[in-house]
Structure formats: structure tokens, C-alpha cells
Design a protein around this motif. Structure first.
Motif, mmCIF file in Angstrom:
data_model
loop_
_atom_site.group_PDB
_atom_site.id
_atom_site.type_symbol
_atom_site.label_atom_id
_atom_site.label_comp_id
_atom_site.label_asym_id
_atom_site.label_seq_id
_atom_site.Cartn_x
_atom_site.Cartn_y
_atom_site.Cartn_z
ATOM 1 N N LEU A 49 -2.166 6.738 -4.470
ATOM 2 C CA LEU A 49 -2.394 8.097 -3.978
ATOM 3 C C LEU A 49 -3.613 8.143 -3.057
ATOM 4 N N ILE A 50 -4.691 7.538 -3.470
ATOM 5 C CA ILE A 50 -5.923 7.561 -2.666
ATOM 6 C C ILE A 50 -5.726 6.832 -1.343
ATOM 7 N N THR A 51 -5.095 5.661 -1.386
ATOM 8 C CA THR A 51 -4.886 4.924 -0.132
ATOM 9 C C THR A 51 -3.873 5.623 0.764
ATOM 10 N N CYS A 52 -2.941 6.346 0.174
ATOM 11 C CA CYS A 52 -2.003 7.138 0.970
ATOM 12 C C CYS A 52 -2.744 8.280 1.664
ATOM 13 N N LEU A 53 -3.662 8.912 0.965
ATOM 14 C CA LEU A 53 -4.464 9.980 1.566
ATOM 15 C C LEU A 53 -5.328 9.463 2.716
ATOM 16 N N LEU A 54 -5.736 8.203 2.625
ATOM 17 C CA LEU A 54 -6.504 7.596 3.721
ATOM 18 C C LEU A 54 -5.705 7.584 5.022
ATOM 19 N N GLY A 55 -4.391 7.610 4.902
ATOM 20 C CA GLY A 55 -3.523 7.624 6.080
ATOM 21 C C GLY A 55 -3.724 8.841 6.956
ATOM 22 N N PHE A 56 -4.233 9.918 6.392
ATOM 23 C CA PHE A 56 -4.507 11.117 7.183
ATOM 24 C C PHE A 56 -5.817 11.013 7.953
ATOM 25 N N PHE A 57 -6.759 10.212 7.452
ATOM 26 C CA PHE A 57 -8.096 10.188 8.026
ATOM 27 C C PHE A 57 -8.477 8.871 8.684
ATOM 28 N N LEU A 58 -7.970 7.764 8.180
ATOM 29 C CA LEU A 58 -8.361 6.462 8.719
ATOM 30 C C LEU A 58 -7.134 5.695 9.229
ATOM 31 N N ILE A 59 -6.583 4.845 8.373
ATOM 32 C CA ILE A 59 -5.454 3.996 8.774
ATOM 33 C C ILE A 59 -4.262 4.283 7.870
ATOM 34 N N ALA A 60 -3.161 4.662 8.464
ATOM 35 C CA ALA A 60 -1.932 4.898 7.701
ATOM 36 C C ALA A 60 -1.306 3.560 7.334
ATOM 37 N N GLY A 61 -0.655 3.517 6.191
ATOM 38 C CA GLY A 61 0.108 2.337 5.796
ATOM 39 C C GLY A 61 -0.597 1.388 4.854
ATOM 40 N N VAL A 62 -1.853 1.637 4.542
ATOM 41 C CA VAL A 62 -2.570 0.740 3.634
ATOM 42 C C VAL A 62 -1.880 0.705 2.273
ATOM 43 N N HIS A 63 -1.386 1.857 1.825
ATOM 44 C CA HIS A 63 -0.709 1.913 0.527
ATOM 45 C C HIS A 63 0.550 1.061 0.528
ATOM 46 N N ARG A 64 1.244 0.995 1.656
ATOM 47 C CA ARG A 64 2.448 0.148 1.746
ATOM 48 C C ARG A 64 2.068 -1.327 1.688
ATOM 49 N N LEU A 65 0.960 -1.691 2.301
ATOM 50 C CA LEU A 65 0.500 -3.075 2.244
ATOM 51 C C LEU A 65 0.126 -3.463 0.816
ATOM 52 N N ILE A 66 -0.533 -2.549 0.105
ATOM 53 C CA ILE A 66 -0.916 -2.805 -1.287
ATOM 54 C C ILE A 66 0.320 -3.007 -2.151
ATOM 55 N N LEU A 67 1.395 -2.270 -1.841
ATOM 56 C CA LEU A 67 2.642 -2.386 -2.602
ATOM 57 C C LEU A 67 3.505 -3.545 -2.129
ATOM 58 N N GLY A 71 6.192 -5.151 6.070
ATOM 59 C CA GLY A 71 6.846 -4.621 7.269
ATOM 60 C C GLY A 71 6.612 -3.137 7.448
ATOM 61 N N MET A 72 6.802 -2.377 6.374
ATOM 62 C CA MET A 72 6.571 -0.926 6.448
ATOM 63 C C MET A 72 5.102 -0.619 6.681
ATOM 64 N N GLY A 73 4.232 -1.396 6.084
ATOM 65 C CA GLY A 73 2.796 -1.176 6.288
ATOM 66 C C GLY A 73 2.407 -1.345 7.742
ATOM 67 N N ILE A 74 2.898 -2.413 8.378
ATOM 68 C CA ILE A 74 2.604 -2.645 9.796
ATOM 69 C C ILE A 74 3.223 -1.545 10.652
ATOM 70 N N LEU A 75 4.439 -1.139 10.322
ATOM 71 C CA LEU A 75 5.086 -0.047 11.052
ATOM 72 C C LEU A 75 4.279 1.242 10.946
ATOM 73 N N TYR A 76 3.789 1.556 9.757
ATOM 74 C CA TYR A 76 2.962 2.760 9.574
ATOM 75 C C TYR A 76 1.665 2.650 10.377
ATOM 76 N N ILE A 77 1.055 1.468 10.389
ATOM 77 C CA ILE A 77 -0.189 1.296 11.143
ATOM 78 C C ILE A 77 0.054 1.522 12.634
ATOM 79 N N LEU A 78 1.137 0.964 13.135
ATOM 80 C CA LEU A 78 1.417 1.055 14.574
ATOM 81 C C LEU A 78 1.901 2.443 15.008
ATOM 82 N N THR A 79 2.506 3.203 14.094
ATOM 83 C CA THR A 79 3.064 4.503 14.473
ATOM 84 C C THR A 79 2.304 5.686 13.884
ATOM 85 N N GLY A 80 1.132 5.423 13.323
ATOM 86 C CA GLY A 80 0.363 6.514 12.729
ATOM 87 C C GLY A 80 1.087 7.129 11.539
#
Length: 114
Positions: A49-67, A71-80
């Protein structure tokens, strides 16, 4: 017969029920080993939850990388976070995402211990 509350009292809801079913198939020694390994490998829903919330303020997709969804994490990083919509959906479904990951981990640990 092992009880999930004896070994993993921090678990809640569906995860507790699922792990309880797995523990009934193990003896006391196996259940203790399972609990130790599972506790070290599982992901906490609050962390996701906390890393997902970081997606609004810093880098999106960190929670997907942790899980371990690289692929989804990189996609989230590249597409906000898929233009923030994916991050919002994940924010709503963070418990289910975490449970899916933890269920895979539990299956792996159970097959290893048994």
C-alpha cells in the motif's frame, strides 16, 4: 495438527485461511519450518500500500517490482503508472495483489517443506 494462529498470528483474512489449510497437512516440525521460511519471504500488504501510494508522488510501479512483477513494474515506471489509472486500480486492489504473491510463495515453501 498445526494451527495458523500458533505459527503466524500476523496473518489476516483469506491469507490466514489459505495458510491454515496448508498447515493442516504438516506435522509440528514441518509447520514451524514453513512458518519461518514463509514469514521471511511473504510481503506485507501495508508495505505494498505504501509503495503504491509512492506512485502518486515519486515513481510509479515500485509495488509491482516488489511483488516480482518486473514487466509491469517497468511499464508503470515508463508510463507514469499507466497515466495514473493503473496506480489507482492497484491502490484499490493492493490486498489482492499481495495475496496472489503470498499464495505463490506459500505453495513453493509448502512443496519444499513437505
Amino acid at each position: 495438527m498445526a494451527n495458523v494462529i500458533d505459527y503466524l498470528p500476523e496473518l489476516e483474512g483469506d491469507e490466514s485461511l489459505y495458510i491454515g489449510k496448508l498447515l493442516t497437512q504438516l506435522n509440528e516440525e514441518q509447520a514451524e519450518k514453513f512458518a519461518n521460511v514463509y514469514r521471511s519471504r511473504r510481503k506485507d500488504p501495508q508495505t505494498i500500500l505504501i509503495t503504491c501510494l509512492l506512485g502518486f508522488f515519486l515513481i510509479a510501479g515500485v509495488h509491482r517490482l516488489i511483488l516480482n512483477q518486473i514487466g509491469m513494474g517497468i511499464l508503470y515506471i515508463l508510463t507514469g503508472g499507466l497515466c495514473v489509472i493503473g496506480t489507482i486500480v492497484d491502490l484499490i486492489n493492493y490486498k489482492d495483489l499481495t495475496f496472489q504473491y503470498n499464495r505463490k510463495v506459500a505453495k513453493e515453501v509448502h512443496s519444499y517443506i513437505k
